[in-house]
Design an enzyme around this catalytic site. Structure first.
Site, PDB file in Angstrom:
ATOM      1  CE  LYS A 134      -6.569   0.052   2.685  1.00 47.09           C
ATOM      2  NZ  LYS A 134      -5.858   0.619   1.512  1.00 47.09           N
ATOM      3  N   GLY A 173      -6.094  -5.763  -2.423  1.00 46.74           N
ATOM      4  CA  GLY A 173      -4.969  -5.984  -1.520  1.00 46.74           C
ATOM      5  C   GLY A 173      -4.474  -4.721  -0.859  1.00 46.74           C
ATOM      6  CG  ASP A 174      -3.151  -1.718   2.218  1.00 47.89           C
ATOM      7  OD1 ASP A 174      -3.155  -0.738   1.461  1.00 47.89           O
ATOM      8  OD2 ASP A 174      -2.599  -1.671   3.338  1.00 47.89           O
TER       9      ASP A 174
HETATM   10  P1  NDP Z   1       3.374  -5.281   1.227  1.00 50.50           P
HETATM   11  O1  NDP Z   1       2.784  -6.111   2.299  1.00 50.50           O
HETATM   12  O2  NDP Z   1       3.576  -5.846  -0.110  1.00 50.50           O
HETATM   13  O3  NDP Z   1       4.778  -4.683   1.716  1.00 50.50           O
HETATM   14  C1  NDP Z   1       4.871  -3.884   2.834  1.00 50.50           C
HETATM   15  C2  NDP Z   1       6.321  -3.489   3.054  1.00 50.50           C
HETATM   16  O4  NDP Z   1       6.380  -2.498   4.071  1.00 50.50           O
HETATM   17  C3  NDP Z   1       7.190  -4.636   3.540  1.00 50.50           C
HETATM   18  O5  NDP Z   1       8.500  -4.427   3.126  1.00 50.50           O
HETATM   19  C4  NDP Z   1       7.042  -4.529   5.057  1.00 50.50           C
HETATM   20  O6  NDP Z   1       8.137  -5.089   5.751  1.00 50.50           O
HETATM   21  C5  NDP Z   1       6.979  -3.028   5.256  1.00 50.50           C
HETATM   22  N1  NDP Z   1       6.115  -2.732   6.413  1.00 50.50           N
HETATM   23  C6  NDP Z   1       4.769  -2.926   6.495  1.00 50.50           C
HETATM   24  N2  NDP Z   1       4.290  -2.564   7.688  1.00 50.50           N
HETATM   25  C7  NDP Z   1       5.332  -2.128   8.381  1.00 50.50           C
HETATM   26  C8  NDP Z   1       5.470  -1.617   9.690  1.00 50.50           C
HETATM   27  N3  NDP Z   1       4.422  -1.460  10.529  1.00 50.50           N
HETATM   28  N4  NDP Z   1       6.721  -1.232  10.061  1.00 50.50           N
HETATM   29  C9  NDP Z   1       7.767  -1.374   9.206  1.00 50.50           C
HETATM   30  N5  NDP Z   1       7.690  -1.854   7.955  1.00 50.50           N
HETATM   31  C10 NDP Z   1       6.494  -2.230   7.555  1.00 50.50           C
HETATM   32  O7  NDP Z   1       2.437  -3.965   1.157  1.00 50.50           O
HETATM   33  P2  NDP Z   1       2.306  -2.913  -0.027  1.00 50.50           P
HETATM   34  O8  NDP Z   1       3.590  -2.722  -0.715  1.00 50.50           O
HETATM   35  O9  NDP Z   1       1.095  -3.274  -0.786  1.00 50.50           O
HETATM   36  O10 NDP Z   1       1.929  -1.589   0.798  1.00 50.50           O
HETATM   37  C11 NDP Z   1       2.902  -0.645   1.224  1.00 50.50           C
HETATM   38  C12 NDP Z   1       2.219   0.684   1.488  1.00 50.50           C
HETATM   39  O11 NDP Z   1       1.597   1.153   0.286  1.00 50.50           O
HETATM   40  C13 NDP Z   1       1.107   0.676   2.533  1.00 50.50           C
HETATM   41  O12 NDP Z   1       1.079   1.923   3.182  1.00 50.50           O
HETATM   42  C14 NDP Z   1      -0.155   0.521   1.674  1.00 50.50           C
HETATM   43  O13 NDP Z   1      -1.301   0.994   2.351  1.00 50.50           O
HETATM   44  C15 NDP Z   1       0.220   1.413   0.515  1.00 50.50           C
HETATM   45  N6  NDP Z   1      -0.516   1.195  -0.728  1.00 50.50           N
HETATM   46  C16 NDP Z   1      -0.604  -0.032  -1.324  1.00 50.50           C
HETATM   47  C17 NDP Z   1      -1.265  -0.178  -2.521  1.00 50.50           C
HETATM   48  C18 NDP Z   1      -1.308  -1.474  -3.255  1.00 50.50           C
HETATM   49  O14 NDP Z   1      -1.846  -1.500  -4.364  1.00 50.50           O
HETATM   50  N7  NDP Z   1      -0.752  -2.545  -2.727  1.00 50.50           N
HETATM   51  C19 NDP Z   1      -1.947   0.945  -3.165  1.00 50.50           C
HETATM   52  C20 NDP Z   1      -1.732   2.217  -2.508  1.00 50.50           C
HETATM   53  C21 NDP Z   1      -1.055   2.298  -1.327  1.00 50.50           C
HETATM   54  P3  NDP Z   1       7.961  -6.533   6.460  1.00 50.50           P
HETATM   55  O15 NDP Z   1       7.848  -7.507   5.341  1.00 50.50           O
HETATM   56  O16 NDP Z   1       9.163  -6.676   7.280  1.00 50.50           O
HETATM   57  O17 NDP Z   1       6.695  -6.417   7.280  1.00 50.50           O
HETATM   58  O1  2IT Z   2      -4.402   2.065  -0.596  1.00 51.81           O
HETATM   59  C1  2IT Z   2      -4.816   1.696  -1.716  1.00 51.81           C
HETATM   60  O2  2IT Z   2      -5.177   2.500  -2.572  1.00 51.81           O
HETATM   61  C2  2IT Z   2      -4.856   0.259  -1.994  1.00 51.81           C
HETATM   62  N1  2IT Z   2      -4.458  -0.533  -1.141  1.00 51.81           N
HETATM   63  C3  2IT Z   2      -5.413  -0.250  -3.288  1.00 51.81           C
HETATM   64  C4  2IT Z   2      -6.905  -0.397  -3.203  1.00 51.81           C
HETATM   65  C5  2IT Z   2      -7.572  -1.053  -4.390  1.00 51.81           C
HETATM   66  O3  2IT Z   2      -8.797  -1.167  -4.314  1.00 51.81           O
HETATM   67  O4  2IT Z   2      -6.918  -1.439  -5.363  1.00 51.81           O
END
Ligand code: NDP
Ligand code: 2IT
Length: 453
Positions: A134, A173-174
């Site tokens: 990560k 991404g994340d």
């Molecule tokens: P995005 O950046 O696309 O969206 C994040 C969302 O969560 C936004 O609505 C944001 O609001 C909110 N957010 C983020 N950080 C905070 C914070 N500290 N406090 C309050 N709200 C927050 O991210 P993802 O959708 O990709 O990721 C969301 C979650 O899913 C994370 O925990 C990530 O690690 C997890 N994840 C993502 C994967 C992926 O493929 N993308 C895979 C597996 C897990 P705002 O815009 O106001 O900041």
């Molecule tokens: O938390 C997660 O699993 C991710 N952000 C996706 C990682 C990836 O390599 O696609």
């Protein structure tokens, strides 16, 4: 006097946990992730002493490598800015390091270590050959111009490029890292290496090596896993009232799939507050606001007259049947968990990484709420990333339906494996135990087979 196997296993996990806290006392999120893990794997340690003999927990909790670096870049006013970057290469027992990059002001070594640690076991659960890693930066893409994001991403990659590669470490991404950021990172990597290494990053655009359904994969996967879990309780997602936190990548596609399957999503959020739409959230509007315009979720009621916005409150104060936390770590604490239960929640599935505190998890378990832990429930994203790597190696692209079909199969398998292992280790229905032990066994056995490295 010989101590019981149970006491010996507990002594081992306690020793590991104490040494981690002593070594890096400020890394509270990392401690939390390790504590959740250690307290659930004792049945595996009791069954076999090889794990302690081979110092597996000592090795698993210490990253193979953690790089931290300076990222200087120039903003639109010509001013030099400096951010901090990280990449944690946690474990490569079953494949090259794989995991996302997070750009958010809260990113520090504790955050990347907790995410990297969980990624090891999540990736093992997918059944695909990927290790755990990560990374990220405390850079905040919010309010930055595309040019600023590009200059930052290029500077970030200038250092990161020394550590990654299609057979070494493959970022994706994340939070805060989507198609725009991946595009800039990929471009800089290509320029620095002088080669089109398609498999060096995943989540790429469809025109240059990305996989169909990667955008949807995490959110869809969460819902596929949820429907499998619900079956064990004779429930369906159809006609259930769903509340989702966040409105980013994971939240949007979890909402979309839940709606496809006949649920009504009544609320979602961002870090400024939540929206409630009694007519059901219109996902296309959320996509337009968040993905295209990059605006706040508070814009939504301008397009839907019955909808309301509530500032600075948890979306989980809305009464719902199914809660899908898809925003960030520790967004559900004990108080919110109790409120969800009081309001009649029937199931919780984690789309975000570690969105529930340890106290919240205990509250759900004490009240027998079906609970899908993030390591299992959100593994669909990284699974499709691994499918993107497979397509890149084969130099072809699969159809959307093929990838989606594989994703469904993978999520079903993860659910089956976690359920079976939970039962086998005496904790039927406890998918946290199932996910942690299943992931642990696969990684630990590969580590032992490869010797002391
Ligand atoms: P995005 O950046 O696309 O969206 C994040 C969302 O969560 C936004 O609505 C944001 O609001 C909110 N957010 C983020 N950080 C905070 C914070 N500290 N406090 C309050 N709200 C927050 O991210 P993802 O959708 O990709 O990721 C969301 C979650 O899913 C994370 O925990 C990530 O690690 C997890 N994840 C993502 C994967 C992926 O493929 N993308 C895979 C597996 C897990 P705002 O815009 O106001 O900041
Ligand atoms: O938390 C997660 O699993 C991710 N952000 C996706 C990682 C990836 O390599 O696609």
């Amino acid at each position: 006097m010989t101590i019981s196997k149970q006491a010996a296993a507990e002594k081992y996990t306690k020793r590991i946990f104490e040494s981690i806290k002593e070594r890096d006392p400020a890394e509270v999120e990392f401690h939390q992730a390790v504590e959740e893990f250690l307290t659930t794997i004792t049945p595996a340690l009791i069954k076999d002493s090889k794990f302690e003999q081979n110092a597996i927990l000592e090795r698993l909790t210490e990253p193979e490598r953690l790089v931290s670096f300076r990222i200087p870049w120039v903003d639109d006013h010509g001013k030099v800015q400096v951010n901090r970057g990280f990449r944690v290469q946690f474990n490569s027992a079953i494949g090259p390091y794989k995991g996302g990059l997070r750009f958010h002001p809260t990113v520090n070594s504790s955050i990347v270590k907790f995410l990297g640690f969980e990624q090891i076991f999540k990736n093992a659960l997918t059944g695909l050959p990927i290790g755990g890693g990560k990374g990220g930066s405390n850079f905040d893409p919010k309010g930055k111009s595309d040019e600023e994001v590009m200059r930052f991403a290029q500077s970030f990659m200038t250092e990161l490029a020394k550590h990654i590669g299609p057979n070494t470490d493959i970022p994706a991404g994340d939070v805060g890292v989507g198609p725009r950021e991946i595009g800039f990172l990929f471009g800089q990597y290509k320029r620095m290496t002088g080669a089109f290494h398609a498999g060096s990053l995943t989540g790429k655009g469809l025109g240059y090596g990305g996989s169909l359904a990667r955008t949807e994969a995490t959110g869809y996967g969460v819902v596929y896993f949820t429907t499998e879990m619900l079956k064990d309780y004779d429930m369906k997602i159809k006609d259930q009232k769903v509340v989702v936190s966040g409105s980013g990548n994971v939240a949007i596609y979890a909402m979309e799939k839940a709606i496809h399957l006949g649920a009504t999503v009544i609320g979602c959020s961002d870090s400024s507050g939540y929206i409630y739409d009694p007519d059901g959230i219109d996902v296309d509007t959320v996509k337009q606001i968040k993905e295209v315009e990059r605006k706040r979720i508070s814009e939504y009621p301008k397009h839907h007259k019955n909808a309301t916005f509530t500032a600075n409150k948890s979306v989980f104060e809305l009464k719902c049947d199914i809660a899908l936390p898809c925003a960030t770590q520790n967004e559900i604490d004990e108080k919110i968990a109790k409120l969800l239960i009081k309001n009649g929640v029937k199931a919780v599935a984690e789309g975000a990484n570690m969105p529930s505190t340890l106290e919240a998890i205990k509250t759900f378990q004490d009240n027998h709420i079906p609970f899908a832990p993030s390591k299992a429930a959100n593994a669909g994203g990284v699974a499709v990333s691994a499918l993107e790597m497979a397509q890149n190696s084969a130099r072809l692209s699969w159809h959307f339906e093929e990838v989606d079909h594989e994703l469904q199969k993978i999520m079903r398998n993860i659910h089956t494996r976690t359920s079976v292992i939970a039962k086998e280790y005496g904790e039927e229905g406890n998918l946290i135990v199932g996910a942690n032990i299943a992931g642990f066994l696969k990684v630990a056995d590969a580590m032992i087979a490869q010797g002391v490295i």
